[in-house]
Design a protein around this motif. Structure first.
Motif, short mmCIF file in Angstrom:
data_model
loop_
_atom_site.label_atom_id
_atom_site.label_comp_id
_atom_site.label_asym_id
_atom_site.label_seq_id
_atom_site.Cartn_x
_atom_site.Cartn_y
_atom_site.Cartn_z
N ILE A 87 0.79 -1.06 0.05
CA ILE A 87 -0.06 -0.10 -0.09
C ILE A 87 0.77 1.32 0.18
N VAL A 88 0.32 2.11 -0.71
CA VAL A 88 0.75 3.42 -0.67
C VAL A 88 -0.43 4.54 -0.52
N LEU A 89 -0.36 5.09 0.69
CA LEU A 89 -1.54 6.16 0.86
C LEU A 89 -1.09 7.66 1.10
N LEU A 90 -1.98 8.47 0.26
CA LEU A 90 -1.39 9.82 0.12
C LEU A 90 -2.57 10.55 0.59
N ASP A 91 -2.37 11.52 1.76
CA ASP A 91 -3.40 12.67 2.44
C ASP A 91 -3.06 14.11 1.63
N CYS A 92 -3.93 14.35 0.76
CA CYS A 92 -3.51 15.55 -0.19
C CYS A 92 -4.25 16.54 0.05
N VAL A 93 -3.78 18.12 -0.28
CA VAL A 93 -4.86 19.20 -0.13
C VAL A 93 -4.48 19.66 -1.52
N VAL A 94 -5.87 20.14 -1.97
CA VAL A 94 -5.57 20.83 -3.27
C VAL A 94 -4.76 22.04 -3.37
N GLU A 95 -3.85 22.32 -4.18
CA GLU A 95 -2.97 23.39 -4.20
C GLU A 95 -3.51 24.17 -5.45
N GLN A 96 -3.84 23.72 -6.71
CA GLN A 96 -4.09 24.38 -7.76
C GLN A 96 -5.08 23.45 -8.75
N VAL A 97 -6.10 24.41 -9.29
CA VAL A 97 -6.79 23.79 -10.26
C VAL A 97 -6.90 24.52 -11.66
N VAL A 98 -6.27 23.99 -12.54
CA VAL A 98 -5.89 24.69 -13.77
C VAL A 98 -6.39 24.11 -14.89
N TYR A 128 -6.64 20.23 -14.77
CA TYR A 128 -5.60 19.57 -13.86
C TYR A 128 -5.66 19.90 -12.46
N VAL A 129 -5.85 18.89 -11.61
CA VAL A 129 -6.01 19.25 -10.17
C VAL A 129 -4.65 18.99 -9.54
N VAL A 130 -3.98 19.77 -9.00
CA VAL A 130 -2.68 19.64 -8.55
C VAL A 130 -2.80 19.61 -7.02
N LEU A 131 -2.22 18.36 -6.65
CA LEU A 131 -2.48 17.93 -5.00
C LEU A 131 -1.30 17.88 -4.40
N ARG A 132 -1.11 18.85 -3.16
CA ARG A 132 0.20 18.73 -2.39
C ARG A 132 -0.06 17.57 -1.28
N PRO A 133 0.69 16.72 -1.27
CA PRO A 133 0.84 15.62 -0.34
C PRO A 133 1.22 16.24 1.09
N GLU A 134 0.27 15.76 2.31
CA GLU A 134 0.96 16.43 3.23
C GLU A 134 1.33 15.00 4.30
N ARG A 135 0.59 14.05 3.82
CA ARG A 135 1.35 12.69 4.60
C ARG A 135 1.34 11.54 3.66
N ILE A 136 2.21 10.76 3.77
CA ILE A 136 2.26 9.55 2.92
C ILE A 136 2.61 8.29 3.86
N GLN A 137 1.76 7.34 3.74
CA GLN A 137 2.07 6.07 4.44
C GLN A 137 2.54 5.03 3.53
N ALA A 138 3.49 4.03 3.78
CA ALA A 138 3.77 3.00 2.77
C ALA A 138 3.77 1.59 3.69
N MET A 151 6.09 10.30 5.01
CA MET A 151 5.99 11.84 4.85
C MET A 151 5.03 12.27 5.85
N ARG A 152 5.50 13.26 6.55
CA ARG A 152 4.88 14.11 7.60
C ARG A 152 4.78 15.69 7.25
N ASP A 153 3.61 16.39 7.25
CA ASP A 153 3.64 17.76 7.24
C ASP A 153 4.36 18.14 6.07
N GLY A 154 4.20 17.34 4.81
CA GLY A 154 4.94 17.47 3.57
C GLY A 154 6.15 17.54 3.46
N GLU A 155 6.79 16.80 4.46
CA GLU A 155 8.41 16.33 4.40
C GLU A 155 8.66 14.92 4.48
N TRP A 156 9.38 14.46 3.53
CA TRP A 156 9.77 13.20 3.63
C TRP A 156 10.53 12.74 4.97
#
Lengths: 159, 159
Positions: A87-98, A128-138, A151-156
């Motif tokens: 598994i890879v799980l990404l918690d993301c927030v929208v940064e940009q919709v273009v 395009y919806v650009v999503l910034r990952p804030e947390r990634i779990q694997a 990844m936590r708070d956007g930092e590996w």
């Protein structure tokens, strides 16, 4: 067969980065609708083509699609990738919709190079919806649940 | 390679039923949290063991888990299965939440037979969540998008 030894943090990050840039990779994208008056909102889930560009998850969506509407209203996506025992799980927030026609070439070319279609060929109506990952779990098996936050708070995470 | 011919309705139902009863099959389960005051609710997504018992999707969950809490509050789940180019999507409502120790043997045995673990061995704190599918969609490539609804209003489509 006993489960493999848990991977190191460095190996998990390397494996995850390899998955994120894999050609024609799909992702399960979960969003939630705006809540009704009673506080109930509808979970939504679809498989979508996925591209990883400049450390961002990029989705190409019809602006009329439910996922696009949910993301414009809500700005939160949770993305699942990989077979369900890797598994890879990404918690993301929208940064940009273009709009596809307004996007920089780097985004359009990058998306088309990784995904197996090019929304620029579909005419109007795609974004395009650009999503910034804030947390990634694997993780793979349960012995990898400890240390799954890579990844936590956007930092590996650092080893 | 050109995409295969779209499958018939009967074939899609047969393939879907085969997937639903597959041993050790996992599912991506999307739920939504109760909305906050501003109408925002959080999409949640996790891979879970899955069992298909008496035409119901059965999940075994720690009652303290976010998915269990979301389902008790919200009663709606959207479940994705299969590799992302061979999709099965189930829109479900909660029919029953039953403590593992209180469940009929048919449910406990059926779950343990299909899933690769038995929550009855985990002590207290686990529940079976029984989900009634209202709609099921199945498709592979885009040529299968027409006709992808193989169950509507809880009834398998007729050919």
């Amino acid at each position: 067969m006993p489960p493999a030894e848990p991977r190191s943090l460095g190996q998990r990050i390397a494996d995850t980065r390899a998955l994120l840039i894999q050609p024609a990779v799909d992702a399960w994208v979960a969003t939630a609708s705006q809540a009704r008056g009673d506080g109930q909102s509808q979970p939504y889930l679809v498989p979508l083509s996925f591209a990883w560009i400049d450390e961002r998850a990029v989705l190409a969506l019809a602006s009329s699609s439910r996922t696009a509407k949910n993301l414009v209203q809500h700005c939160i996506a949770r993305i699942g990738m990989g077979p369900t025992r890797d598994i890879v799980l990404l918690d993301c927030v929208v940064e940009q919709v273009v709009k596809v026609a307004d996007a920089p070439a780097r985004m359009g070319d990058g998306y088309a190079a990784q995904a197996d279609w090019d929304p620029r060929e579909e005419g109007d109506g795609y974004v395009y919806v650009v999503l910034r990952p804030e947390r990634i779990q694997a993780w793979r098996e349960s012995n990898e649940l400890p240390g799954r936050a890579i990844m936590r708070d956007g930092e590996w995470a650092k080893g």
